[in-house]
Design a protein around this motif. Structure first.
Motif, short mmCIF file in Angstrom:
data_model
loop_
_atom_site.label_atom_id
_atom_site.label_comp_id
_atom_site.label_asym_id
_atom_site.label_seq_id
_atom_site.Cartn_x
_atom_site.Cartn_y
_atom_site.Cartn_z
N GLN A 64 -23.38 0.74 80.35
CA GLN A 64 -23.31 0.33 81.76
C GLN A 64 -24.63 -0.27 82.24
OE1 GLN A 64 -21.93 3.57 84.21
NE2 GLN A 64 -22.61 2.52 86.07
N GLU A 65 -25.74 0.43 81.91
CA GLU A 65 -27.04 -0.07 82.34
C GLU A 65 -27.37 -1.41 81.70
OE1 GLU A 65 -30.62 2.05 82.86
OE2 GLU A 65 -29.64 3.88 83.60
N ILE A 66 -26.95 -1.55 80.43
CA ILE A 66 -27.18 -2.82 79.74
C ILE A 66 -26.45 -3.95 80.44
CG2 ILE A 66 -26.28 -4.03 77.69
CD1 ILE A 66 -29.05 -3.09 77.27
N SER A 67 -25.20 -3.68 80.80
CA SER A 67 -24.41 -4.72 81.47
C SER A 67 -25.01 -5.10 82.81
CB SER A 67 -22.98 -4.24 81.66
OG SER A 67 -22.42 -3.93 80.42
N GLU A 68 -25.63 -4.11 83.47
CA GLU A 68 -26.26 -4.41 84.75
C GLU A 68 -27.52 -5.26 84.56
OE1 GLU A 68 -26.74 -0.59 86.60
OE2 GLU A 68 -24.56 -0.35 86.78
N LEU A 69 -28.28 -4.92 83.48
CA LEU A 69 -29.51 -5.66 83.22
C LEU A 69 -29.24 -7.06 82.66
CD1 LEU A 69 -31.61 -2.79 81.64
CD2 LEU A 69 -32.30 -4.10 83.64
N PHE A 70 -28.24 -7.13 81.78
CA PHE A 70 -27.92 -8.41 81.14
C PHE A 70 -26.44 -8.71 81.33
CE2 PHE A 70 -31.29 -6.35 78.61
CZ PHE A 70 -32.31 -7.28 78.75
N PRO A 71 -26.06 -9.21 82.50
CA PRO A 71 -24.63 -9.40 82.78
C PRO A 71 -23.97 -10.37 81.80
CG PRO A 71 -25.99 -9.77 84.75
CD PRO A 71 -26.92 -9.63 83.61
N GLU A 72 -24.75 -11.26 81.20
CA GLU A 72 -24.15 -12.27 80.33
C GLU A 72 -23.95 -11.76 78.90
OE1 GLU A 72 -27.18 -12.05 81.31
OE2 GLU A 72 -28.52 -12.52 79.64
N ALA A 73 -24.58 -10.64 78.56
CA ALA A 73 -24.49 -10.14 77.18
C ALA A 73 -23.11 -9.55 76.90
CB ALA A 73 -25.57 -9.09 76.94
N ARG A 74 -22.64 -9.79 75.67
CA ARG A 74 -21.36 -9.18 75.26
C ARG A 74 -21.67 -7.85 74.56
NH1 ARG A 74 -19.72 -14.05 71.63
NH2 ARG A 74 -21.93 -13.77 71.22
N VAL A 75 -21.14 -6.76 75.10
CA VAL A 75 -21.49 -5.41 74.63
C VAL A 75 -20.28 -4.71 74.04
CG1 VAL A 75 -22.42 -3.16 75.33
CG2 VAL A 75 -23.26 -5.24 76.44
N ILE A 76 -20.48 -4.06 72.89
CA ILE A 76 -19.44 -3.20 72.32
C ILE A 76 -19.97 -1.77 72.32
CG2 ILE A 76 -18.18 -2.55 70.23
CD1 ILE A 76 -18.05 -5.38 69.40
N ARG A 77 -19.14 -0.85 72.77
CA ARG A 77 -19.54 0.56 72.77
C ARG A 77 -18.71 1.29 71.72
NH1 ARG A 77 -18.17 5.45 75.93
NH2 ARG A 77 -16.49 4.39 76.99
N ILE A 93 -36.54 -3.61 76.98
CA ILE A 93 -35.86 -4.65 77.77
C ILE A 93 -36.36 -6.04 77.37
CG2 ILE A 93 -35.49 -5.57 80.10
CD1 ILE A 93 -35.61 -2.60 81.08
N GLU A 94 -37.67 -6.15 77.21
CA GLU A 94 -38.26 -7.43 76.77
C GLU A 94 -37.66 -7.89 75.44
OE1 GLU A 94 -42.76 -6.46 78.39
OE2 GLU A 94 -42.50 -6.96 76.26
N GLU A 95 -37.61 -6.94 74.51
CA GLU A 95 -37.14 -7.29 73.16
C GLU A 95 -35.66 -7.67 73.15
OE1 GLU A 95 -38.75 -7.80 70.37
OE2 GLU A 95 -40.70 -7.36 71.26
N ILE A 96 -34.88 -6.92 73.94
CA ILE A 96 -33.45 -7.25 74.02
C ILE A 96 -33.29 -8.67 74.57
CG2 ILE A 96 -31.23 -6.69 75.10
CD1 ILE A 96 -32.14 -3.74 75.15
N ALA A 97 -34.07 -8.96 75.61
CA ALA A 97 -33.99 -10.28 76.25
C ALA A 97 -34.33 -11.38 75.25
CB ALA A 97 -34.93 -10.33 77.45
N SER A 98 -35.39 -11.16 74.46
CA SER A 98 -35.78 -12.23 73.55
C SER A 98 -34.75 -12.37 72.42
CB SER A 98 -37.20 -12.00 73.01
OG SER A 98 -37.19 -11.01 72.02
N ASN A 99 -34.13 -11.26 72.04
CA ASN A 99 -33.07 -11.33 71.02
C ASN A 99 -31.87 -12.12 71.53
OD1 ASN A 99 -33.92 -10.10 68.66
ND2 ASN A 99 -32.07 -8.85 68.54
N GLU A 104 -19.10 -11.55 67.61
CA GLU A 104 -18.31 -11.67 68.83
C GLU A 104 -18.94 -10.83 69.93
OE1 GLU A 104 -14.39 -10.61 67.51
OE2 GLU A 104 -14.48 -12.25 66.04
N ALA A 105 -20.05 -10.15 69.59
CA ALA A 105 -20.78 -9.40 70.60
C ALA A 105 -22.25 -9.49 70.28
CB ALA A 105 -20.33 -7.95 70.64
N ASP A 106 -23.09 -9.28 71.30
CA ASP A 106 -24.54 -9.39 71.11
C ASP A 106 -25.18 -8.04 70.90
OD1 ASP A 106 -24.56 -12.26 71.78
OD2 ASP A 106 -23.93 -11.50 73.75
N ILE A 107 -24.58 -7.03 71.56
CA ILE A 107 -25.20 -5.72 71.53
C ILE A 107 -24.15 -4.67 71.17
CG2 ILE A 107 -26.39 -3.95 72.92
CD1 ILE A 107 -27.41 -6.30 74.69
#
Length: 814
Positions: A580-593, A492-498, A616-619
């Motif tokens: 889903q969990e990522i979106s909850e932790l980082f609501p501002e991140a753009r996620v592609i599944r 989680i720390e690393e994702i946040a810093s990225n 166009e996405a972060d994760i």
DNA sequence: AGCACGCCGACT
DNA sequence: GTCGGCGTGCTC
């Protein structure tokens, strides 16, 4: 002259070599690889067949004669017949399926019987109609007009009309005509070319512009193009064919027919990637291979190159030199890598001398590609598994990229392994085979160690970028510290810093199949089979744990046998939950599944990857499909969410797969200027596979794994053959499996083969049918395989037994 | 697969 | 007796 033929589209019972006499009238055209029509069976039904050999003697008496030659085209030669025979022997498939895999799909003649009522029906016939209810029905229907045999069967909804129709024809009530039609053929397109010279044309245009404007327009278009397809001409000139006809009459233009071949993959010619110079290391590898190609020496290379070492440049250089030597090249890649970018890269080197074969081609397109290859119009074939059969003659090299991928094993009959086929063909053609991977199969590396393969290595990345820094996170600690999320604090720390730095992250889930193993979230204990060293699979229906190799059964656990924790359960996370969990932790991140659910189509696969590439996405959250050769410069963090998911599956290759996946996915990070990090989450932080993968240390992994394989007798120290029995009737299914099992046991000596028990297949019920199976662990020998084939032939001829499928070295056992 | 043969029960 | 059901076995 006698022809040996194999009948097309028949059951296992007729899958034999039949002999037919060749009459004088057909001598010219009948040859190996030619499609013929032969009379077959008591009724001398016309049947399509392929000639596989010509001889002058036969042990059969009263041979029938070949009735006709379908199209006098020589589809294959002697070498291909040898190859087909090899497949029949090696994979227990039918002759016809082995031949068909060499040919473009869908090639075949369809016979259509049409029934007509006779003009006048003799007394005998009328009597017959009166006394047979069925005959009367047929008579009534045919009164309306002729009808095809199939339609009639459908209309009356009963089968076995053959006898009735035969009788009715005999008694003069009806006549039967047989017509044939081809399922695929060339696209023949009419083209128009200009015959008149430019002076003539300009004066004609002046003359016609008033009285015949359409003709004038046609001429204008024609003088622009000189040669154009009729359809296009009519479209542009906005007119009809009669106008063109009148020009032809005046001798100003000509209409001719042309066999059209479509371009398959759209290539962006504007943005073709540049040819890169080879690094000294790449040059050395390429030169070594080219030397053998030049000398026509049959050798197999194993190219072990780390991720990002630029293997593709090496392939392209080798292909270029091969073509320069006047030889052909076959380049196999996993289906998923066959993207427009990849194809553009090859095409930018070789222009239109390349044919591309992939699964989303239409039948017609496949046929056209096949013809192009066969006619020598191209020098290079790029394609997935089936491209290994490309009908080239003078093959210089077979390149197999990502040789460890299981896509090279066919799941349908013939259940061939493309690498084995490449080696067989290489032997016939004195060609070179290159097997390449960052994580070679243990089997392949073993052969290299034995000196059967020549080992080549690329140990550094092209731009000297360093491999990512990896970190293993012990998920057991996370739980004791009260973190019940699927992400560790570190990740989680690393994702946040990225996210802060605007760099991209890949979260990877090495999920495979649907089998679920049982593990303890507290201590990492995994329930394993004491005999086979594979994880036990939880069977919901019986509430027990089962081994898929030997059928060992153990009761399910409620508490962990190691640490008595109650957190023992079957393990499973989906990409959806991760996203889903990522979106909850980082609501501002753009996620592609990305997984099989979200990317059912090739185009959506492309679209997702492109939008990720364009930031166009972060994760990016995904499964296996995101590991393949992607090159994203801005990805600096890779998170492996649950390394255990592939580590603990019920397969002896679990460790190997896990090593591959971790290595490949870690290799996605830090490909640009920025260096990469990888975080591996696991409940087994001491596991050797995880440790060696984290260090990107293939050699240590290999050394451990080969020892284990030797100890437990797993490939390369044995082969597996999986026998699956399918039937609607459960007891017939079980009995056939047991009988078959016993027969195999009685013919193979115990030192040649270990037979596992007959058990329910992992998918016991499929399409309303029951499935039993057993596994045999053996070593390949011609004699043993022939013995098995004999038993197989005996059983598949019997109508009262279940359907039998044999898979040699299966990649999955469902 | 399809077709014939051959052996059984159900009808004119 | 014969028609038609289906199980078995063969097709160069």
């Amino acid at each position: 002259l006698i022809a040996e033929v194999v009948l097309n589209s028949f059951s296992k019972a007729t899958d034999k070599i039949y002999h037919y006499a060749v009459d004088e009238s057909h001598k010219e055209l009948v040859d190996i690889g030619v499609r013929v029509i032969v009379p077959f069976g008591r009724g001398n039904r016309m049947q399509e067949a392929f000639v596989i050999a010509l001889t002058d003697q036969s042990s059969f008496e009263n041979l029938k004669s070949i009735a006709d030659v379908t199209d006098s085209y020589k589809y294959f030669g002697k070498k291909e017949v040898e190859l087909a025979k090899f497949m029949v022997h090696r994979y227990f498939c039918s002759y016809i399926s082995a031949i068909k895999v060499l040919l473009p799909t869908g090639l075949g003649t369809v016979f259509k019987k049409t029934l007509h009522l006779c003009e006048s029906i003799p007394k005998e016939g009328l009597d017959y109609i009166e006394h047979s209810l069925r005959a009367e029905k047929v008579y009534e229907i045919l009164k309306q007009g002729p009808m095809s045999y199939d339609k009639l069967t459908e209309e009356l909804s009963y089968s076995g009309l053959g006898t009735l129709v035969g009788n009715m024809a005999k008694k003069g009530i009806i006549t039967v005509t047989e017509t044939t039609s081809e399922t695929v053929s060339d696209t023949i397109r009419k083209r128009v070319c200009l015959l008149a010279d430019s002076e003539e044309v300009s004066s004609a245009i002046d003359l016609m512009s008033q009285k015949a404007p359409a003709r004038a327009r046609c001429l204008e278009v024609l003088s622009d193009f000189r040669d154009i397809s009729l359809a296009e001409l009519l479209e542009i000139a906005h007119t009809s064919k009669s106008v063109v006809d009148s020009l032809v009459e005046r001798g100003m233009a000509q209409i001719y027919e042309n066999i059209e071949r479509e371009d398959i993959i759209e290539i962006d010619y504007e943005n073709l990637p540049p040819k890169n110079m080879l690094t000294p290391a790449q040059r050395k590898v390429a030169d070594e291979v080219i030397r053998d190609i030049k000398d026509g020496e049959q050798s197999t290379f194993l190219l072990n190159g780390v991720t990002g070492s630029g293997k593709t440049e090496v392939y392209l250089d080798i292909i270029e030199k091969t073509v320069a030597l006047g030889k052909k090249a076959i380049f196999l890649v996993p289906e998923i890598s066959l993207t427009p970018q990849m194809v553009s890269r090859v095409t930018s080197w070789f222009d239109d001398r390349v044919a591309v074969i992939h699964s989303s081609l239409t039948r017609k397109q496949r046929f056209e590609q096949w013809k192009k290859i066969k006619e020598g119009e191209v020098d290079i074939v790029v394609g997935a598994r089936s491209a290994v059969f490309a009908p080239f003659e003078n093959i210089g090299v077979f390149i197999v990229d990502e040789e460890h991928e299981n896509t090279y094993k066919s799941e349908f009959s013939p259940k061939y392994n493309a690498v084995e086929i490449a080696k067989f063909r290489a032997n016939q053609n004195s060609s070179v085979v290159i097997l390449a991977s960052a994580t070679p199969l243990v089997e392949s590396m073993f052969k290299a160690q034995q000196g059967k393969y020549k080992l080549l290595e690329l140990t550094s990345r092209v731009n000297n970028s360093s491999l990512p820094v990896t970190e293993i996170v012990d998920m057991r600690n996370e739980m004791t510290e009260g973190n019940m999320s699927i992400f560790s604090t570190r990740l989680i720390e690393e994702i946040a810093s990225n996210l802060d730095r605007g760099e991209q992250t890949i979260l990877f889930l090495n999920r495979r199949g649907f089998s679920s193993f049982v593990s303890c979230r507290s201590c990492g204990y995994v329930a394993k089979c004491p005999n086979c060293n594979v994880s036990l699979t939880y069977h919901k229906s019986i509430g027990k744990l089962v081994c898929h190799y030997c059928d060992y059964v153990h009761r399910s656990y409620t508490v962990c046998p190691e640490c008595s924790s109650k957190y023992i359960k079957h393990f499973g996370i989906g990409t959806q939950r991760v996203a889903q969990e990522i979106s909850e932790l980082f609501p501002e991140a753009r996620v592609i599944r990305m997984d099989a659910d979200t990317t059912s189509q090739r185009s959506s696969h492309e679209k997702f990857l492109n939008s990720f590439k364009n930031h166009e996405a972060d994760i990016l959250v995904g499964t296996q499909m995101i590991t393949k050769g992607l090159d994203f410069k801005n990805v600096t963090l890779v998170g492996i969410v649950a390394a255990d998911m592939s580590l603990n599956v019920d397969d002896y290759r679990a460790s190997e797969r896990t090593f591959d996946l971790i290595t490949q996915v870690v290799g996605r990070a830090g490909r640009g200027q920025l260096s990469g990090r990888a975080i591996i989450q696991t409940y087994n932080p001491d596991n050797e596979t995880i440790l060696t993968a984290a260090n990107q240390d293939y050699d240590s992994f290999y050394t451990d794994e080969i020892e284990l394989r030797k100890l437990l007798i797993y490939p390369p120290f044995c082969e597996f053959i999986n026998f699956v029995f399918t039937s609607e009737n459960k007891s017939i299914c079980y009995r056939t499996a047991c009988d078959f099992h016993n027969e195999i046991k009685s013919v193979l000596s115990p030192k040649d083969a270990i037979l596992y028990k007959v058990s329910e297949a992992p998918i016991f019920r499929l399409n309303g049918k029951y499935r039993y199976r057993f596994l045999v662990k053996t070593r390949y020998s011609k004699e043993n395989y022939e013995l098995i084939a004999q038993i197989y032939a005996k059983y598949s001829g019997r109508k009262t037994s279940s359907l039998i499928s044999i898979d040699v070295n299966p990649t999955n056992m469902y």
